[in-house]
Design a protein around this motif. Structure first.
Motif, PDB file in Angstrom:
ATOM      1  N   UNK A 135     171.174  53.652  10.778  1.00 46.74           N
ATOM      2  CA  UNK A 135     172.089  54.692  11.002  1.00 46.74           C
ATOM      3  C   UNK A 135     172.283  55.818  10.103  1.00 46.74           C
ATOM      4  N   UNK A 136     172.312  55.391   8.688  1.00 49.63           N
ATOM      5  CA  UNK A 136     172.410  56.678   7.593  1.00 49.63           C
ATOM      6  C   UNK A 136     171.162  57.514   7.417  1.00 49.63           C
ATOM      7  N   UNK A 137     169.960  56.651   7.683  1.00 50.91           N
ATOM      8  CA  UNK A 137     168.656  57.362   7.855  1.00 50.91           C
ATOM      9  C   UNK A 137     168.657  58.350   9.059  1.00 50.91           C
ATOM     10  N   UNK A 138     169.251  58.389  10.261  1.00 50.61           N
ATOM     11  CA  UNK A 138     169.129  59.108  11.422  1.00 50.61           C
ATOM     12  C   UNK A 138     170.194  60.070  10.950  1.00 50.61           C
ATOM     13  N   UNK A 139     171.509  59.669  10.275  1.00 55.48           N
ATOM     14  CA  UNK A 139     172.433  60.612   9.906  1.00 55.48           C
ATOM     15  C   UNK A 139     171.732  61.818   8.881  1.00 55.48           C
ATOM     16  N   UNK A 140     171.135  61.386   8.026  1.00 55.22           N
ATOM     17  CA  UNK A 140     170.358  62.404   7.149  1.00 55.22           C
ATOM     18  C   UNK A 140     169.467  63.026   7.744  1.00 55.22           C
ATOM     19  N   UNK A 141     168.699  62.473   8.726  1.00 51.20           N
ATOM     20  CA  UNK A 141     167.556  63.379   9.126  1.00 51.20           C
ATOM     21  C   UNK A 141     168.279  64.417  10.135  1.00 51.20           C
ATOM     22  N   UNK A 142     169.281  64.193  10.703  1.00 53.27           N
ATOM     23  CA  UNK A 142     170.274  65.048  11.645  1.00 53.27           C
ATOM     24  C   UNK A 142     170.824  66.095  10.553  1.00 53.27           C
ATOM     25  N   UNK A 143     171.060  65.888   9.591  1.00 49.18           N
ATOM     26  CA  UNK A 143     171.697  66.770   8.610  1.00 49.18           C
ATOM     27  C   UNK A 143     170.528  67.674   7.914  1.00 49.18           C
ATOM     28  N   UNK A 144     169.635  67.037   7.708  1.00 49.24           N
ATOM     29  CA  UNK A 144     168.406  67.868   7.157  1.00 49.24           C
ATOM     30  C   UNK A 144     168.060  68.961   8.204  1.00 49.24           C
ATOM     31  N   UNK A 145     168.000  68.452   9.592  1.00 46.66           N
ATOM     32  CA  UNK A 145     167.767  69.491  10.669  1.00 46.66           C
ATOM     33  C   UNK A 145     168.730  70.485  10.901  1.00 46.66           C
TER      34      UNK A 145
END
Length: 401
Positions: free
Chosen positions: A133-143
């Motif tokens: 979940x936090x990994x996906x959140x970080x990836x979305x934030x980077x995008x």
């Protein structure tokens, strides 16, 4: 059970019986018993002793022979107690009782170990889902950050110059020195815009690298999840017809950032075939192949990955071929072994090259899952030239019945 060994084990009893016969004959001689009667008594005693030994040997031989045969026939040796008949002698009943006690203790120990393993597996799966979940959140934030930076990219400096020139031609600027001031301000604007563009491009490059590293972390967590499930994969997969083209497209889309970061050329063709497999597990397998290909083509002048399928002897074969570092001949037979990193992995660790780093678990899990799914994983390589990973899908129409 051999008779010779049985007699050797009962040698003391035989000797004692012979001594008893001798003493009996001495007493009968002392009492002046007739020789014929002495011989008859001696013969009767010896025959009774021999008959007793043969009878005891026969019943024990049957018990131990049945036990040995049952033990050899069983795959799970601990089930031996379930196959044994109750013997008619005390030693056999005692042995059966001890075996049952051992079996009971073993069952309790195995049940405890299985419960612990099951609880640990559940915890690992829960942890993987939580950490994703936090990994996906970080990836979305980077995008999102990349999108924001791209939207902030300044317009071409010449557009501003042309706009100001047009205003000047309409009479906004009527004197030459005003036009000189315009050109000076335009030059300053050009430099500012160029500097801003460089800063944004630098930030975008940094965000792209962060995105790639986040993708690697996500892949490793996926690897943990599939490893935990691989022991009981049959409880999780659903076998159905799956189109190779769609599955490969999904894998490429998932790994898009890593492909772009590696500047890799893709050659995709002949994937309009259908195989019988579980699409989710197949995506993970292909993702591992793609990850390996990306890792070992890094640093090549023109990195290239070719993905295609072919029909051979009634089987469908999917190829993942790259022009990367290749696998040494001495390692090719061991790449599927658990935790085997090989020369390439050790070289990457020694040189501190992240793109060459290897855990040695990815291909091990791939081999295990392919075996569970009824597929065959193969690899062919020439060091310094290419590596070709293959999955062989057999024809299977049973699921249609």
């Amino acid at each position: 059970m051999k008779f010779r060994e049985y007699i050797r084990d009962h040698l003391f009893i035989v000797v004692m019986e012979m001594i008893a016969v001798i003493i009996c004959n001495i007493f009968m001689g002392a009492f002046k018993v007739q020789a014929g009667l002495c011989a008859a008594v001696t013969a009767a005693i010896l025959l009774a002793a021999a008959a007793g030994l043969f009878w005891d040997y026969a019943r024990k031989r049957k018990y131990y022979t049945d036990m040995q045969e049952s033990l050899q026939a069983l795959d799970q040796k601990y089930l031996i107690a379930e196959t044994l008949e109750e013997p008619d002698f005390y030693e056999g009943r005692l042995i059966n009782e001890m075996i049952r006690e051992l079996e009971k203790s073993m069952y309790e120990h195995v049940a405890g170990a299985r419960k612990y393993a099951g609880d640990f597996k559940d915890y690992i799966e829960m942890w993987v889902h939580e950490v994703k979940l936090p990994i996906a959140g970080l990836m979305l934030r980077v995008k999102n950050l990349k999108d924001e930076l791209e939207s902030e990219m300044p317009d071409e400096p010449m557009e501003m110059v042309e706009k100001e020139s047009m205003n000047a031609s309409e009479g906004v600027f009527s004197e030459d020195h005003d036009r000189d001031e315009l050109k000076g301000s335009a030059g300053i604007s050009d430099k500012t815009s160029e500097k801003k563009s460089d800063m944004i491009e630098e930030r975008l490059a940094e965000l792209s690298e962060i995105e790639v590293q986040l993708k690697r972390i996500n892949d490793y967590t996926e690897q943990v999840l599939y490893y935990a499930r691989s022991e009981n994969a049959e409880k999780d997969y659903v076998i159905r017809e799956t189109r190779l083209g769609s599955t490969v497209s999904a894998v490429l889309q998932t790994n898009r950032s890593m492909i772009l970061a590696g500047n890799i050329t893709l050659k995709i063709h002949d994937l309009d075939r259908t195989v019988v497999t579980d699409s989710k597990w197949l995506e993970f397998i292909l993702g591992q192949f793609l990850s390996n290909s990306i890792r070992y083509t890094a640093g090549e002048a023109e990195p290239e990955i070719e993905i295609y399928s072919e029909e051979e002897a009634g089987n469908t074969i999917l190829h993942f071929r790259d022009n990367g570092a290749g696998i040494p001949a001495e390692d090719i037979g061991r790449i599927w072994d658990k935790a085997f990193t090989g020369n390439n992995g050790r070289l990457g660790a020694q040189q501190d090259k992240a793109y060459l780093g290897s855990t040695g678990m990815g291909l091990y899990i791939v081999k295990k899952l392919c075996s569970k799914l009824g597929h065959k994983a193969e690899a062919e390589s020439v060091q310094g030239e290419y590596t070709d990973f293959r999955i062989v899908f057999g024809k299977n129409d049973i699921f249609k019945i």
